[in-house]
Enzyme design. Structure first.
Site, PDB file in Angstrom:
ATOM      1  N   TRP A   4       0.791  -1.236   0.000  1.00  0.00           N
ATOM      2  CA  TRP A   4       0.000   0.000   0.000  1.00  0.00           C
ATOM      3  C   TRP A   4       0.826   1.290   0.000  1.00  0.00           C
ATOM      4  O   TRP A   4       1.806   1.412   0.723  1.00  0.00           O
ATOM      5  CB  TRP A   4      -0.903   0.003   1.238  1.00  0.00           C
ATOM      6  CG  TRP A   4      -1.642   1.290   1.390  1.00  0.00           C
ATOM      7  CD1 TRP A   4      -1.321   2.332   2.217  1.00  0.00           C
ATOM      8  CD2 TRP A   4      -2.803   1.687   0.677  1.00  0.00           C
ATOM      9  NE1 TRP A   4      -2.233   3.354   2.057  1.00  0.00           N
ATOM     10  CE2 TRP A   4      -3.144   2.975   1.123  1.00  0.00           C
ATOM     11  CE3 TRP A   4      -3.598   1.070  -0.306  1.00  0.00           C
ATOM     12  CZ2 TRP A   4      -4.251   3.663   0.623  1.00  0.00           C
ATOM     13  CZ3 TRP A   4      -4.696   1.761  -0.795  1.00  0.00           C
ATOM     14  CH2 TRP A   4      -5.010   3.051  -0.330  1.00  0.00           C
TER      15      TRP A   4
ATOM     16  N   ASP B 203      -0.413   9.200   0.336  1.00  0.00           N
ATOM     17  CA  ASP B 203       0.184  10.527   0.079  1.00  0.00           C
ATOM     18  C   ASP B 203       1.705  10.573  -0.139  1.00  0.00           C
ATOM     19  O   ASP B 203       2.449   9.919   0.573  1.00  0.00           O
ATOM     20  CB  ASP B 203      -0.060  11.456   1.273  1.00  0.00           C
ATOM     21  CG  ASP B 203      -1.446  11.375   1.839  1.00  0.00           C
ATOM     22  OD1 ASP B 203      -2.316  10.731   1.237  1.00  0.00           O
ATOM     23  OD2 ASP B 203      -1.664  11.952   2.913  1.00  0.00           O
TER      24      ASP B 203
ATOM     25  N   GLN C  58       3.342   7.748   2.260  1.00  0.00           N
ATOM     26  CA  GLN C  58       2.558   6.976   3.224  1.00  0.00           C
ATOM     27  C   GLN C  58       2.542   5.527   2.735  1.00  0.00           C
ATOM     28  O   GLN C  58       2.149   5.267   1.583  1.00  0.00           O
ATOM     29  CB  GLN C  58       1.128   7.538   3.312  1.00  0.00           C
ATOM     30  CG  GLN C  58       1.042   8.864   4.030  1.00  0.00           C
ATOM     31  CD  GLN C  58       1.233   8.703   5.527  1.00  0.00           C
ATOM     32  OE1 GLN C  58       0.335   8.323   6.251  1.00  0.00           O
ATOM     33  NE2 GLN C  58       2.445   8.988   6.006  1.00  0.00           N
TER      34      GLN C  58
ATOM     35  N   TRP D 154      -4.705   0.234   3.438  1.00  0.00           N
ATOM     36  CA  TRP D 154      -4.183   1.173   4.439  1.00  0.00           C
ATOM     37  C   TRP D 154      -4.005   0.463   5.783  1.00  0.00           C
ATOM     38  O   TRP D 154      -4.794  -0.420   6.129  1.00  0.00           O
ATOM     39  CB  TRP D 154      -5.159   2.348   4.581  1.00  0.00           C
ATOM     40  CG  TRP D 154      -4.624   3.490   5.375  1.00  0.00           C
ATOM     41  CD1 TRP D 154      -3.897   4.527   4.902  1.00  0.00           C
ATOM     42  CD2 TRP D 154      -4.797   3.700   6.787  1.00  0.00           C
ATOM     43  NE1 TRP D 154      -3.585   5.381   5.939  1.00  0.00           N
ATOM     44  CE2 TRP D 154      -4.118   4.896   7.110  1.00  0.00           C
ATOM     45  CE3 TRP D 154      -5.418   3.010   7.816  1.00  0.00           C
ATOM     46  CZ2 TRP D 154      -4.063   5.422   8.399  1.00  0.00           C
ATOM     47  CZ3 TRP D 154      -5.366   3.518   9.103  1.00  0.00           C
ATOM     48  CH2 TRP D 154      -4.695   4.722   9.391  1.00  0.00           C
TER      49      TRP D 154
ATOM     50  N   SER E  59       1.246  11.790   7.353  1.00  0.00           N
ATOM     51  CA  SER E  59       1.871  12.667   6.358  1.00  0.00           C
ATOM     52  C   SER E  59       2.590  13.859   6.960  1.00  0.00           C
ATOM     53  O   SER E  59       2.264  14.327   8.044  1.00  0.00           O
ATOM     54  CB  SER E  59       0.809  13.150   5.372  1.00  0.00           C
ATOM     55  OG  SER E  59       0.485  12.091   4.513  1.00  0.00           O
TER      56      SER E  59
ATOM     57  N   GLU F 111      -7.029  18.346   4.562  1.00  0.00           N
ATOM     58  CA  GLU F 111      -5.828  17.541   4.804  1.00  0.00           C
ATOM     59  C   GLU F 111      -4.684  18.054   3.933  1.00  0.00           C
ATOM     60  O   GLU F 111      -4.907  18.725   2.922  1.00  0.00           O
ATOM     61  CB  GLU F 111      -6.080  16.068   4.420  1.00  0.00           C
ATOM     62  CG  GLU F 111      -7.218  15.412   5.178  1.00  0.00           C
ATOM     63  CD  GLU F 111      -7.403  13.922   4.833  1.00  0.00           C
ATOM     64  OE1 GLU F 111      -7.589  13.127   5.757  1.00  0.00           O
ATOM     65  OE2 GLU F 111      -7.369  13.564   3.639  1.00  0.00           O
TER      66      GLU F 111
END
Ligand code: FRU
Length: 496
Positions: free
Chosen positions: A19, A22, A38, A46, A79, A204
């Site tokens: 996975w 960002d 990420q 995730w 992040s 974000e």
């Protein structure tokens, strides 16, 4: 039928395994562009976030590196950004080695699960070997949670105008600006954005920096502000604001003072460009603003039909700040380094389009690794439509609708779509922002993505797709009437 590795892009960055979301911590140093991201190295969805790492000499081809930051007892590594502390303001430098300082969000999963509001805080780490290995600062967190549930994604820049470090982070429905002299002690300077612009979801991954207005000495500050959901075509998206910064407060330009939910200030109107930010420490005079985004959307990122890895980054882009008739806007085009990969060229001029014309087939140019430029000058009232197709009957369509003054992109028949309802339930649209008589476009094609840059990057659309077989044909049609394709210039992009 294609699957998994067949879908791995030819040149867009993907992690070798599992996975990615960002882009994080991008900086340039000593000949290398660094990209962190990420990453959950143990599964293709995730999970506990790490910072993966990749390096490149040109932002186009990447070499993945060992993981840079791992979660610890304080939490996952969410992040954030990195800066090159050339003057050693942090004091982390040693023996003349320049420290690279990263700032990230600690996300405490236990606190989150327990419903504690203060489970996200900001922390720093430094590297003395150009980003290879990192030491987390013992004084972490450097910014405690002030009682805001979504409080994350710090982006630091050196503000040469006010001789200070400036950091912006996202806090639910606003951005917050902090300033520092040493990257360790941070002071809240101001807040911005409540009730301004799009708020269909949580804010974000902001970015904040000064830019020269093209062809002038005027400087404006740009705030890039992603949000999820609430993007222009649904799900995640990235809007921006332009204004002035006095070292503490950001004030948008007049035309953006009352910006509502619906506006046209988006870095990209397509569904698949999220959480993008710019590189630190770009050397050139009036340094280019170089940007990369995550080429997916939280609506379906974890369901796309790949197994070995999940998701790619966009192509690196150069942002510019333009002022036309007193109005400011950001444009973006592929980083010029991409041109170094051009090989075979196929060119035609003055092609009369009446009905449907086949332009390029895969015997001429492999359409899963191509850059195609076109110009149409007598568009009049005719709508044009490009179509990529294969022998399996898949079709990806994008075009321009005169009456609506809108570009569109339709992936509903472009192969596999059933993995998520949100993937292809709507045709994506984007406003034509330019009023120019000539319409130009750049089409960047990889195996599973298209990036469209119209009118020198005034309108951009990026989307992914999963065809059952590679594209074999590019054709163009005149939808009602006819037009002349003044120029079509296609390049095979070749990597190794
Ligand atoms: C954006 C985001 C960030 C967060 C990270 C977690 O895609 O939600 O706000 O830091 O992803 O992986």
């Amino acid at each position: 039928v294609q699957k998994d590795e067949d879908f791995r892009p030819n040149f867009h960055f993907t992690p070798e395994k599992n996975w990615m979301n960002d882009p994080n911590g991008m900086f340039f140093y000593n000949g290398y562009f660094h990209l962190f991201f990420q990453h959950y190295p143990d599964d293709n969805v995730w999970g506990p976030m790490h910072w993966g790492h990749a390096i490149s000499t040109d932002m186009i081809t990447w070499k993945e590196q060992p993981i840079a930051l791992e979660p610890d007892e304080k939490g996952y590594i969410f992040s954030g950004s990195a800066v090159v502390d050339n003057e050693n303001t942090s004091g982390f430098g040693k023996d003349g080695k320049v420290p690279i300082v990263a700032m990230f969000t600690y996300h405490d999963p236990k606190g989150a699960e327990a419903g504690e509001i203060d489970h996200q805080s900001q922390a720093i780490a430094y590297s003395l070997d150009e980003g290879k290995t990192w030491t987390k600062y013992e004084g972490n967190p450097v910014i405690e949670n002030p009682g805001i549930k979504d409080f994350r994604d710090p982006k630091v820049i050196w503000d040469g105008i006010h001789q200070q470090w400036v950091m912006v982070l996202a806090a639910d429905d606003k951005s917050m600006f902090y300033i520092s002299k040493n990257l360790k002690d941070w002071e809240l300077a101001s807040e911005f954005g409540k009730g301004l612009g799009a708020h269909g979801g949580v804010w974000e991954c902001p970015d904040f920096f000064p830019m020269y207005v093209e062809d002038s000495d005027e400087v404006k500050w740009v705030l890039i502000q992603s949000l999820n959901p609430g993007g222009y075509n649904g799900g995640s998206g990235t809007q921006y604001f332009i204004g002035d910064f006095d070292g503490k407060e950001f004030t948008p330009v007049d035309e953006m003072q009352d910006l509502g939910e619906d506006h046209n200030y988006w870095i990209d109107f397509g569904k698949d460009n999220y959480a993008g930010v710019t590189w630190a420490n770009i050397p050139e005079e009036n340094g280019r603003k170089l940007f990369i985004g995550w080429m997916s959307n939280w609506q379906y990122a974890q369901e796309v039909p790949t197994e070995t890895w999940r998701s790619a980054m966009t192509v690196a882009r150069e942002l510019k700040l333009e002022k036309n008739d007193g109005s400011y806007m950001i444009t973006s085009v592929p980083a010029r380094e991409l041109k170094n990969y051009r090989s075979i060229n196929y060119k035609e001029e003055n092609v009369k389009i009446n009905g449907t014309t086949k332009l390029i087939d895969s015997a001429k140019i492999d359409l899963s690794s191509a850059e195609i430029r076109f110009k149409i000058s007598d568009l009049k009232q005719t709508d044009y439509k490009f179509s990529l197709s294969n022998s399996q009957g898949d079709e990806l369509v994008f075009g321009y609708d005169h009456a609506e003054k809108e570009f569109y992109l339709d992936r509903s028949k472009a192969g596999q779509t059933g993995f998520s309802e949100d993937f292809a339930n709507k045709i994506s649209t984007a406003p034509r922002i330019s009023d120019a008589g000539d319409l130009t476009g750049i089409i960047i094609l990889d195996k599973t993505s298209v990036e469209l840059f119209f009118d020198d990057g005034k309108t951009v659309m990026t989307e992914i797709f999963f065809p059952n077989y590679p594209w074999e044909q590019l054709s163009v049609s005149a939808e009602n009437g006819e037009f002349t394709l003044d120029q079509i210039d296609a390049y095979q992009l070749k990597f190794k």
